[in-house]
Structure formats: C-alpha cells, structure tokens
Design an enzyme around this catalytic site. Structure first.
Site, mmCIF file in Angstrom:
data_model
loop_
_atom_site.group_PDB
_atom_site.id
_atom_site.type_symbol
_atom_site.label_atom_id
_atom_site.label_comp_id
_atom_site.label_asym_id
_atom_site.label_seq_id
_atom_site.Cartn_x
_atom_site.Cartn_y
_atom_site.Cartn_z
ATOM 1 N N GLU A 1 3.265 -0.873 -4.032
ATOM 2 C CA GLU A 1 3.049 -2.317 -3.941
ATOM 3 C C GLU A 1 2.200 -2.826 -5.103
ATOM 4 O O GLU A 1 1.294 -2.142 -5.569
ATOM 5 C CB GLU A 1 2.324 -2.663 -2.635
ATOM 6 C CG GLU A 1 3.110 -2.359 -1.386
ATOM 7 C CD GLU A 1 2.292 -2.612 -0.131
ATOM 8 O OE1 GLU A 1 1.135 -3.073 -0.255
ATOM 9 O OE2 GLU A 1 2.797 -2.345 0.968
ATOM 10 N N CYS B 1 -1.924 7.440 0.355
ATOM 11 C CA CYS B 1 -3.365 7.671 0.220
ATOM 12 C C CYS B 1 -3.795 8.688 1.267
ATOM 13 O O CYS B 1 -3.254 8.711 2.373
ATOM 14 C CB CYS B 1 -4.123 6.353 0.421
ATOM 15 S SG CYS B 1 -5.914 6.478 0.170
ATOM 16 N N CYS C 1 -8.817 5.634 5.689
ATOM 17 C CA CYS C 1 -9.527 4.484 6.260
ATOM 18 C C CYS C 1 -8.773 3.996 7.495
ATOM 19 O O CYS C 1 -7.561 3.768 7.438
ATOM 20 C CB CYS C 1 -9.656 3.374 5.228
ATOM 21 S SG CYS C 1 -10.611 3.852 3.770
ATOM 22 N N CYS D 1 -6.531 0.677 7.373
ATOM 23 C CA CYS D 1 -5.620 0.474 6.247
ATOM 24 C C CYS D 1 -4.248 1.082 6.509
ATOM 25 O O CYS D 1 -4.137 2.250 6.906
ATOM 26 C CB CYS D 1 -6.236 1.086 4.990
ATOM 27 S SG CYS D 1 -5.239 0.852 3.511
ATOM 28 N N GLU E 1 -6.572 5.738 -3.787
ATOM 29 C CA GLU E 1 -7.968 5.808 -4.227
ATOM 30 C C GLU E 1 -7.971 6.090 -5.726
ATOM 31 O O GLU E 1 -7.643 7.195 -6.160
ATOM 32 C CB GLU E 1 -8.703 6.918 -3.461
ATOM 33 C CG GLU E 1 -10.048 7.339 -4.039
ATOM 34 C CD GLU E 1 -11.003 6.190 -4.293
ATOM 35 O OE1 GLU E 1 -11.381 6.006 -5.469
ATOM 36 O OE2 GLU E 1 -11.365 5.477 -3.335
ATOM 37 N N ASN F 1 -7.266 -9.211 7.080
ATOM 38 C CA ASN F 1 -5.954 -9.555 7.613
ATOM 39 C C ASN F 1 -5.644 -8.651 8.802
ATOM 40 O O ASN F 1 -5.968 -7.462 8.793
ATOM 41 C CB ASN F 1 -4.862 -9.347 6.555
ATOM 42 C CG ASN F 1 -4.875 -10.421 5.497
ATOM 43 O OD1 ASN F 1 -5.144 -11.580 5.792
ATOM 44 N ND2 ASN F 1 -4.586 -10.057 4.271
ATOM 45 N N CYS G 1 -3.103 -4.241 2.381
ATOM 46 C CA CYS G 1 -2.748 -3.112 1.528
ATOM 47 C C CYS G 1 -1.885 -2.094 2.265
ATOM 48 O O CYS G 1 -2.256 -1.583 3.313
ATOM 49 C CB CYS G 1 -4.019 -2.442 1.011
ATOM 50 S SG CYS G 1 -3.703 -1.191 -0.219
#
EC number: 2.1.1.192
Length: 364
Positions: free
Chosen positions: A107, A127, A131, A134, A178, A308, A351
């Site tokens: 993205e 990733c 997190c 995310c 990251e 969001n 994200c």
C-alpha cells in the site's frame, strides 16, 4: 545497490534475476559505470531520465549510446508497480494497492495538505512486529522491499501528479512494515530521494517512524542525514505499551527512552512521538500525565492520532471530547502536542487494511 553481502545480511530481500535500477544511489551509479568501462558523467544523464523526465523504459534514454542502453538493460530492471486498487477519499486522500513483480501487494497513500502533497510509503510486504491494533501484521512478514521498490512508490505517485502539474513535497515512512527491520534498504531509499540529482526532496521534508527497534535507533543517530524521526509510542508505561505493541517486551519503555536520549545528544534534533488514542485503553487523563512525566525532559512533539476503526481489530475510537481533553492536559503540563487531522476515514486508510481486504477476497 543490492550486493551479495547485503543479501547475506538481509535474508528477507527478494532474489530477482535483475535488481531495480532505482535501487542505485547516485554514487553507486557512478561507480557501476566506471566498473563497466563507461564515463561516470553518464550517471547524471541516467538520473535525469529516471527522476526528472521519468521515463518508463531504458530505450527512451536517447542521449545514451545503444551500447550503454543495452548494458543497462542486461543488468537492471525498470521496476514497475501495477495498480490493483485505487481508492479516493472525499478529502482528496488517495490510497493505492500496488502489485509487485512477484505478485505480492503493498500500500501507498497520497495525502493532500495545504502545504503540499505527502506520500506515505511501505518498506516491507507485511510485518512481524505484531502491533495489536494494526491490520498490517495479520499475514505476517513475507519479505523486505528493495530500495528501488520503495523509490518506485514515490515515482508512481509523482507520475500521477504530473498530470495536474503537482509534485510530491513530503515523504513519510509510515506504511506497511517496520522500516528499521529493513534498515539498509531504507537508508538507500532516503539517500536516493534526497539527492539533488534525483527527486531532490529535502531531508527535513522526510520523516521515518519506528516502533522502537533500539539497536537501529543507535545506528540512525550516527547517520549524517537530517531526516525527521518519529517513534510509535502509544503507551507511557510497559503494561499498556506491551498490550498494544508486543515489541515492547523486547525493548521496554525505559530502554527506548535511553536510546532516544542518545539520539538527541548526537543529533540535537526534535523527536515526534506518535500516540494513537484507543478508547478505554490509553486515552484517560491519567495516561496523559504518565506520558508528560515520561518525556518532559526531551525536545519533542506529541502527535495524537484519533485511531481509525479497523474491523480486523477490536479497538474503538476515543470520543472527540476526550481527545481534546487529552491534548489540553498535555499542554497544561508543558508538552507540545497536536491532534493529527483525520484523512481517508471513508476509505480503507488504516495501515494494511486495504491489503488485508484484498487478501480476504483472494482466499475465498
């Protein structure tokens, strides 16, 4: 430029037959030309074709000899990104889902501001930081991007802006992945887009954000480049930060602050703390006081992020009144803080969200 040594060091790099021509820094292009019996001034011509005229093929570089064009074609690929999905928000934000040459998707986001156009780039396919808020982490890490694949994100957006005589004026490295886990390619990307012979985007108009990979923070402090530095904090105490960001179990808050202080001692540059507000988790006034106490002795700015809603995760948005109260409390305690303007809230702007949606479609 990707060398055998780099591939050995970075096991998540792709193993393409030809590397991207956009992965070479200007000095590397000069040296490569010398090594192949060419004059190094040709580097300036090649970079002009790549970054000012923004051609799509090496054959369009008409002031180079046919022999040199063939040598370039034999060794390098002109990285192209295929636009799979393009979503445009009512506020002008555009989110691109690009397909890479091996079929993976990434993205990139174009954000429009009064002061110019900002591009948020991705550094990894997926990733592994984990997190819990995310969507990028849902499929894990597939691979790292070459510097040229990161450069190509900016170039592809710039080519779209060329149609309206606009330009990319800022870059933020806050997309999927990251950046400090793909450190060498990230640094090559920074030096390429910052170069006068390339896109010439000023260092102070570029921001890199990390979740807190402490060894790389120390490395970044030694770099001779004035890139803006941001840290995703989201919690001032280990209990909350570890809940939101499992990386905190390896690099806790105290160690992170120690690394940031070292960075400031070496660079004398301000640090931005990204603080996402999650309803009922880290958004109360006591959390604001904890944050202020943690960073009171630093030259810093806090960027409060109204998060969001991500359907793949269970966190809820903090009410607007509570966001304003949180900001007011930080300012009362002497902390420089602002609330990030929400952009792309009517599209898949969180994200990894668009990529996750496409992956769901693919696997049905």
């Amino acid at each position: 430029m990707i060398t055998a040594e780099k591939k050995k060091k970075n096991k998540f790099l792709p193993n393409f037959e030809k590397q991207s021509i956009y992965s070479l820094r200007y000095d590397e292009m000069q040296q490569w030309l010398i090594d192949h019996g060419q004059q190094k001034f040709r580097a300036k011509q090649i970079f002009e074709w790549l970054y000012q005229k923004r051609v799509n093929t090496i054959d369009e570089m008409t002031n180079l000899s046919k022999e040199l064009r063939q040598i370039l074609k034999d060794h390098f690929a002109m990285t192209t990104l295929t636009t799979v999905v393009k979503q445009e928000s009512k506020d002008g934000t555009i989110k691109f889902l690009f397909e890479l040459q091996d079929g993976y998707t990434i993205e990139t986001v174009l954000m429009r501001h009064e002061y110019g156009n900002s591009v948020c780039v991705t550094t990894q396919v997926g990733c592994r930081i984990g997190c819990t808020f995310c969507a990028s982490t849902l499929g894990g890490l597939k691979r790292n991007l070459e510097a040229g694949e990161i450069v190509s994100q900016v170039l592809t957006v710039q080519k779209a802006l060329d149609e309206t005589n606009e330009r990319v004026s800022q870059i933020v490295i806050m997309g999927i992945g990251e950046p400090f886990e793909n450190y060498d390619e990230m640094m090559d990307f920074l030096r390429i887009v910052n170069d006068d012979n390339s896109l010439n985007i000023g260092a102070r108009h570029i921001t890199v954000s990390t979740s807190g990979i402490i060894p790389r923070i120390y490395d970044f402090a030694e770099e001779d480049i004035q890139i803006n530095f941001a840290v995703s904090l989201h919690g001032a105490k280990d209990e909350i930060r570890s809940r939101l960001m499992p990386i905190n179990r390896a690099y806790n808050v105290d160690k992170l602050m120690e690394a940031i202080r070292y960075y400031q001692e070496k660079t004398n540059r301000r640090v931005t703390f990204e603080y996402g507000l999650f309803g009922g988790v880290n958004d109360q006034l006591e959390h604001a006081r904890d944050l202020a106490h943690l960073i009171k002795d630093l030259n810093c700015h806090v960027n409060l992020i109204p998060v969001n809603h991500v359907p793949e995760r269970n966190y809820v948005k903090t009410p607007k009144d509570d966001i304003f109260k949180f900001e007011k409390e930080l300012k009362r305690l002497g902390i420089n803080a602002t609330i990030r303007r929400e952009q792309g809230s009517d599209i898949d702007a969180a994200c990894g969200q668009l990529r996750a949606k496409e992956r769901q479609v693919e696997t049905r």
